[in-house]
Motif scaffolding. Structure first.
Motif, mmCIF file in Angstrom:
data_model
loop_
_atom_site.group_PDB
_atom_site.id
_atom_site.type_symbol
_atom_site.label_atom_id
_atom_site.label_comp_id
_atom_site.label_asym_id
_atom_site.label_seq_id
_atom_site.Cartn_x
_atom_site.Cartn_y
_atom_site.Cartn_z
ATOM 1 N N LEU A 196 47.041 51.543 44.929
ATOM 2 C CA LEU A 196 46.534 50.654 45.967
ATOM 3 C C LEU A 196 47.616 50.385 47.003
ATOM 4 N N THR A 197 47.332 50.767 48.243
ATOM 5 C CA THR A 197 48.241 50.456 49.350
ATOM 6 C C THR A 197 47.518 49.490 50.290
ATOM 7 N N THR A 198 47.663 49.590 51.586
ATOM 8 C CA THR A 198 47.053 48.593 52.471
ATOM 9 C C THR A 198 46.745 49.173 53.847
ATOM 10 N N ASN A 214 46.895 48.623 40.509
ATOM 11 C CA ASN A 214 46.642 47.509 41.438
ATOM 12 C C ASN A 214 47.848 46.619 41.660
ATOM 13 N N VAL A 215 48.919 46.851 40.936
ATOM 14 C CA VAL A 215 50.045 45.902 40.988
ATOM 15 C C VAL A 215 50.546 45.759 42.419
ATOM 16 N N GLY A 216 50.752 44.527 42.826
ATOM 17 C CA GLY A 216 51.283 44.307 44.163
ATOM 18 C C GLY A 216 51.585 42.852 44.410
ATOM 19 N N LYS A 269 41.394 40.528 37.061
ATOM 20 C CA LYS A 269 40.769 39.766 38.161
ATOM 21 C C LYS A 269 40.602 40.658 39.393
ATOM 22 N N ASN A 270 39.835 40.164 40.329
ATOM 23 C CA ASN A 270 39.697 40.769 41.674
ATOM 24 C C ASN A 270 39.366 42.263 41.606
ATOM 25 N N LEU A 271 40.061 43.084 42.380
ATOM 26 C CA LEU A 271 39.722 44.507 42.454
ATOM 27 C C LEU A 271 39.853 45.200 41.098
ATOM 28 N N ASP A 293 55.297 43.077 32.271
ATOM 29 C CA ASP A 293 55.885 43.120 33.612
ATOM 30 C C ASP A 293 56.201 44.585 33.907
ATOM 31 N N LEU A 294 55.435 45.185 34.784
ATOM 32 C CA LEU A 294 55.539 46.635 35.005
ATOM 33 C C LEU A 294 56.653 47.017 35.975
ATOM 34 N N SER A 295 57.521 46.050 36.300
ATOM 35 C CA SER A 295 58.762 46.439 36.983
ATOM 36 C C SER A 295 59.826 46.797 35.939
ATOM 37 N N SER A 301 43.685 52.407 50.841
ATOM 38 C CA SER A 301 44.206 51.301 51.654
ATOM 39 C C SER A 301 43.063 50.414 52.133
ATOM 40 N N PRO A 302 42.758 49.369 51.370
ATOM 41 C CA PRO A 302 41.676 48.470 51.798
ATOM 42 C C PRO A 302 42.080 47.671 53.033
ATOM 43 N N GLY A 303 41.064 47.234 53.781
ATOM 44 C CA GLY A 303 41.293 46.245 54.836
ATOM 45 C C GLY A 303 41.539 44.894 54.196
ATOM 46 N N PRO A 304 41.754 43.843 55.034
ATOM 47 C CA PRO A 304 41.939 42.502 54.478
ATOM 48 C C PRO A 304 40.788 42.186 53.514
ATOM 49 N N MET A 305 41.133 41.950 52.259
ATOM 50 C CA MET A 305 40.122 41.932 51.195
ATOM 51 C C MET A 305 39.933 40.505 50.703
ATOM 52 N N ASP A 306 38.705 40.177 50.458
ATOM 53 C CA ASP A 306 38.312 38.805 50.145
ATOM 54 C C ASP A 306 38.736 38.409 48.724
ATOM 55 N N THR A 307 40.050 38.242 48.538
ATOM 56 C CA THR A 307 40.591 37.774 47.254
ATOM 57 C C THR A 307 41.703 36.759 47.555
ATOM 58 N N PRO A 308 42.109 35.958 46.576
ATOM 59 C CA PRO A 308 43.184 34.971 46.794
ATOM 60 C C PRO A 308 44.495 35.603 47.247
ATOM 61 N N PHE A 309 44.684 36.864 46.956
ATOM 62 C CA PHE A 309 45.876 37.604 47.384
ATOM 63 C C PHE A 309 46.056 37.487 48.905
ATOM 64 N N LEU A 310 44.942 37.575 49.639
ATOM 65 C CA LEU A 310 44.969 37.498 51.106
ATOM 66 C C LEU A 310 45.120 36.052 51.565
ATOM 67 N N TYR A 311 44.330 35.156 50.968
ATOM 68 C CA TYR A 311 44.285 33.778 51.482
ATOM 69 C C TYR A 311 45.627 33.067 51.325
ATOM 70 N N SER A 338 49.069 33.483 31.413
ATOM 71 C CA SER A 338 47.906 32.594 31.567
ATOM 72 C C SER A 338 46.588 33.378 31.689
ATOM 73 N N SER A 339 46.685 34.698 31.865
ATOM 74 C CA SER A 339 45.467 35.513 32.017
ATOM 75 C C SER A 339 44.974 36.087 30.687
ATOM 76 N N ALA A 340 45.620 35.702 29.581
ATOM 77 C CA ALA A 340 45.281 36.303 28.277
ATOM 78 C C ALA A 340 43.811 36.089 27.911
ATOM 79 N N LEU A 365 42.980 47.591 29.682
ATOM 80 C CA LEU A 365 43.074 46.512 30.666
ATOM 81 C C LEU A 365 44.486 45.957 30.634
ATOM 82 N N HIS A 366 45.190 46.102 31.746
ATOM 83 C CA HIS A 366 46.528 45.487 31.825
ATOM 84 C C HIS A 366 46.425 44.153 32.565
ATOM 85 N N TYR A 367 47.173 43.155 32.097
ATOM 86 C CA TYR A 367 47.363 41.948 32.897
ATOM 87 C C TYR A 367 48.825 41.560 32.858
HETATM 88 N N1 LIG Z 1 43.558 41.363 48.997
HETATM 89 C C1 LIG Z 1 43.901 42.082 50.065
HETATM 90 O O1 LIG Z 1 43.746 41.645 51.225
HETATM 91 C C2 LIG Z 1 44.424 43.476 49.902
HETATM 92 C C3 LIG Z 1 44.303 44.352 50.988
HETATM 93 C C4 LIG Z 1 44.824 45.641 50.865
HETATM 94 C C5 LIG Z 1 45.427 46.040 49.703
HETATM 95 N N2 LIG Z 1 45.531 45.171 48.644
HETATM 96 C C6 LIG Z 1 46.194 45.679 47.428
HETATM 97 O O2 LIG Z 1 45.207 45.774 46.410
HETATM 98 C C7 LIG Z 1 45.807 45.549 45.128
HETATM 99 C C8 LIG Z 1 44.971 44.524 44.358
HETATM 100 O O3 LIG Z 1 44.961 43.306 45.094
HETATM 101 P P1 LIG Z 1 43.961 42.087 44.802
HETATM 102 O O4 LIG Z 1 43.579 41.515 46.122
HETATM 103 O O5 LIG Z 1 42.890 42.521 43.853
HETATM 104 O O6 LIG Z 1 44.946 40.992 44.168
HETATM 105 P P2 LIG Z 1 45.495 40.753 42.697
HETATM 106 O O7 LIG Z 1 44.358 40.697 41.751
HETATM 107 O O8 LIG Z 1 46.357 39.546 42.786
HETATM 108 O O9 LIG Z 1 46.362 42.051 42.385
HETATM 109 C C9 LIG Z 1 47.756 42.093 42.239
HETATM 110 C C10 LIG Z 1 48.093 42.262 40.757
HETATM 111 O O10 LIG Z 1 49.466 42.595 40.576
HETATM 112 C C11 LIG Z 1 49.891 41.955 39.378
HETATM 113 N N3 LIG Z 1 51.335 41.881 39.290
HETATM 114 C C12 LIG Z 1 52.197 41.205 40.091
HETATM 115 N N4 LIG Z 1 53.466 41.388 39.673
HETATM 116 C C13 LIG Z 1 53.426 42.200 38.577
HETATM 117 C C14 LIG Z 1 54.399 42.744 37.720
HETATM 118 N N5 LIG Z 1 55.706 42.517 37.882
HETATM 119 N N6 LIG Z 1 53.984 43.538 36.696
HETATM 120 C C15 LIG Z 1 52.668 43.801 36.523
HETATM 121 N N7 LIG Z 1 51.697 43.302 37.306
HETATM 122 C C16 LIG Z 1 52.063 42.513 38.340
HETATM 123 C C17 LIG Z 1 49.240 40.584 39.500
HETATM 124 O O11 LIG Z 1 49.277 39.882 38.270
HETATM 125 P P3 LIG Z 1 49.634 38.307 38.270
HETATM 126 O O12 LIG Z 1 48.794 37.668 39.357
HETATM 127 O O13 LIG Z 1 49.267 37.871 36.895
HETATM 128 O O14 LIG Z 1 51.107 38.225 38.560
HETATM 129 C C18 LIG Z 1 47.825 41.002 39.938
HETATM 130 O O15 LIG Z 1 47.042 41.317 38.812
HETATM 131 C C19 LIG Z 1 47.254 45.102 45.411
HETATM 132 O O16 LIG Z 1 48.122 46.187 45.173
HETATM 133 C C20 LIG Z 1 47.257 44.751 46.898
HETATM 134 O O17 LIG Z 1 48.515 45.000 47.506
HETATM 135 C C21 LIG Z 1 45.037 43.904 48.721
#
Ligand SMILES: NC(=O)c1ccc[n+]([C@@H]2O[C@H](COP(=O)([O-])OP(=O)(O)OC[C@H]3O[C@@H](n4cnc5c(N)ncnc54)[C@H](OP(=O)(O)O)[C@@H]3O)[C@@H](O)[C@H]2O)c1
Length: 249
Positions: free
Chosen positions: A140-142, A92-94, A14-16, A65-67, A183-193, A39-41, A33-35
Motif C-alpha cells: 500500500l502506497t499513496t 498495509n503497514v504505514g 481494521k480499515n482496509l 512490530d514489523l519494523s 495508491s489509494p486516494g484520501p481514504m475514509d479511515t481514521p488514518f486520514l482524519y 489493544s487490538s487483540a 491476520l496480523h495486528y
Molecule cells: N487512509 C488514507 O487516506 C490512505 C490513503 C492512501 C494510502 N493509505 C495507506 O493504506 C494503508 C492502510 O491504511 P488505513 O487507512 O487502512 O489505516 P490503518 O488501518 O491505520 O493502517 C495502518 C496499519 O499499520 C499498522 N502499523 C503501524 N506501525 C506498525 C509497526 N511498527 N508494525 C506493524 N504494523 C504497524 C497499524 O497498526 P496500529 O494502528 O495498531 O499501530 C495499522 O494497522 C497504509 O499503508 C496507508 O499508508 C491510506
C-alpha cells in the motif's frame, strides 16, 4: 475463487486490512491476520472467528512490530507452519504525518522511515524468500505520490521508497512472484482524519469525479484483481482515486 490459497494481511484488524481479509476469506483463502497494537487483540480474535465460522477457512493471528526483522520472519514462518505455503502477501503497514519539513524533528523522521520503509524492506525481502512460486505481493502506497502539495514531505518520501523497492524487487524475483503497489486516494479511515482538517477533507472530495473520499471498498476489488486476474502486471503502481491525482505520462 481463492480456494486452496493462503494469504498474509498486515494491519488486518481494521480499515482496509480488515475488509481485504473478509473479501479474501469470502473467496476461500486461508488468512493470517496480523495486528500491531496489543489493544487490538480482542477485535482480531473476533475477526478470526468470523472468518472461520462464516467462510469455512483457516484464520490465524500474528501480532508484532514489523519494523523488527525477527517479527517479520516469524510472521511469514507462522503462516507457512499453519497453511503449508503462502500465495499472497498484502502489506498495509504505514504511518502518516502532515507537517512542514522545517518543523519536523529527527525523531519524527526516524519513526516515519522505520514504520513505512524499514517494514516494507523487511516485508519485501521475506516475501521473496517465503512465498510460493508465482505468488503475489501487494504494497500500500499513496496517491500523494502524484501530488504537488505541502505537509507530506516525509510521507511522500517514505512511500516513494516503498514504491521503488517494490518495483525493483519485481525485476529481481527468482520465483516469478508479482510485486505491485496500490495508491489509494484520501481514504475514509481514521488514518486520514488524524492529519487533516474539515476544510481540506471537503476539498479532497471535490477532486474526485464522484465528489467523495476513497472508501476501503473501492480498493479491495483492485487488490483482488492484482493477485488473481492481473497476473501479467508487475512492478506497477495503481493509482486508485477517482481522479484525485495521476502520475505524469
Ligand atoms: N487512509 C488514507 O487516506 C490512505 C490513503 C492512501 C494510502 N493509505 C495507506 O493504506 C494503508 C492502510 O491504511 P488505513 O487507512 O487502512 O489505516 P490503518 O488501518 O491505520 O493502517 C495502518 C496499519 O499499520 C499498522 N502499523 C503501524 N506501525 C506498525 C509497526 N511498527 N508494525 C506493524 N504494523 C504497524 C497499524 O497498526 P496500529 O494502528 O495498531 O499501530 C495499522 O494497522 C497504509 O499503508 C496507508 O499508508 C491510506
Amino acid at each position: 475463487m481463492f480456494n486452496g490459497k493462503s494469504t498474509i494481511i498486515t494491519g488486518a484488524n481494521k480499515n482496509l486490512g480488515k475488509q481485504t481479509a473478509i473479501a479474501f476469506a469470502k473467496e476461500g483463502s486461508n488468512i493470517l491476520l496480523h495486528y500491531h497494537s496489543p489493544s487490538s487483540a480482542d477485535e482480531t480474535e473476533q475477526l478470526a472467528k468470523l472468518l472461520i465460522n462464516d467462510y469455512n477457512v483457516k484464520a490465524i493471528i500474528y501480532s508484532g512490530d514489523l519494523s523488527q526483522e525477527d517479527a517479520t520472519i516469524e510472521l511469514f514462518e507462522t503462516a507457512i507452519k499453519a497453511f503449508g505455503k503462502i500465495d499472497y502477501a498484502i502489506n498495509n503497514v504505514g504511518m502518516v504525518l502532515r507537517k512542514p519539513l522545517y518543523s519536523t524533528s529527527l525523531d519524527e523522521y526516524n519513526k516515519m522511515f522505520d514504520i513505512n520503509v524499514k517494514t516494507s524492506f523487511l516485508f519485501l525481502k521475506y516475501a521473496e524468500l517465503k512465498l510460493s512460486e508465482k505468488g503475489s505481493v501487494v504494497m500500500l502506497t499513496t496517491s500523494l505520490l502524484g501530488a504537488y502539495t505541502d505537509g507530506y514531505s516525509l510521507y511522500q518520501g517514505a512511500k516513494s521508497a516503498v514504491y521503488w523497492m517494490c518495483k525493483t524487487a519485481s525485476k529481481e524475483t527468482q520465483k516469478k512472484i508479482t510485486y505491485n503497489c496500490i495508491s489509494p486516494g484520501p481514504m475514509d479511515t481514521p488514518f486520514l482524519y488524524g492529519q487533516e482538517n474539515e476544510h481540506r477533507i471537503e476539498f479532497f472530495k471535490t477532486q474526485a469525479v464522484e465528489q467523495r473520499l476513497t472508501a476501503v471498498e473501492d480498493i479491495v476489488p483492485i487488490i483482488k484483481f492484482i493477485v488473481k486476474d492481473g497476473k501479467w502486471m508487475t512492478g506497477q503502481n495503481l493509482y486508485a482515486n477517482n481522479g484525485f491525482t495521476a502520475p505524469s505520462a
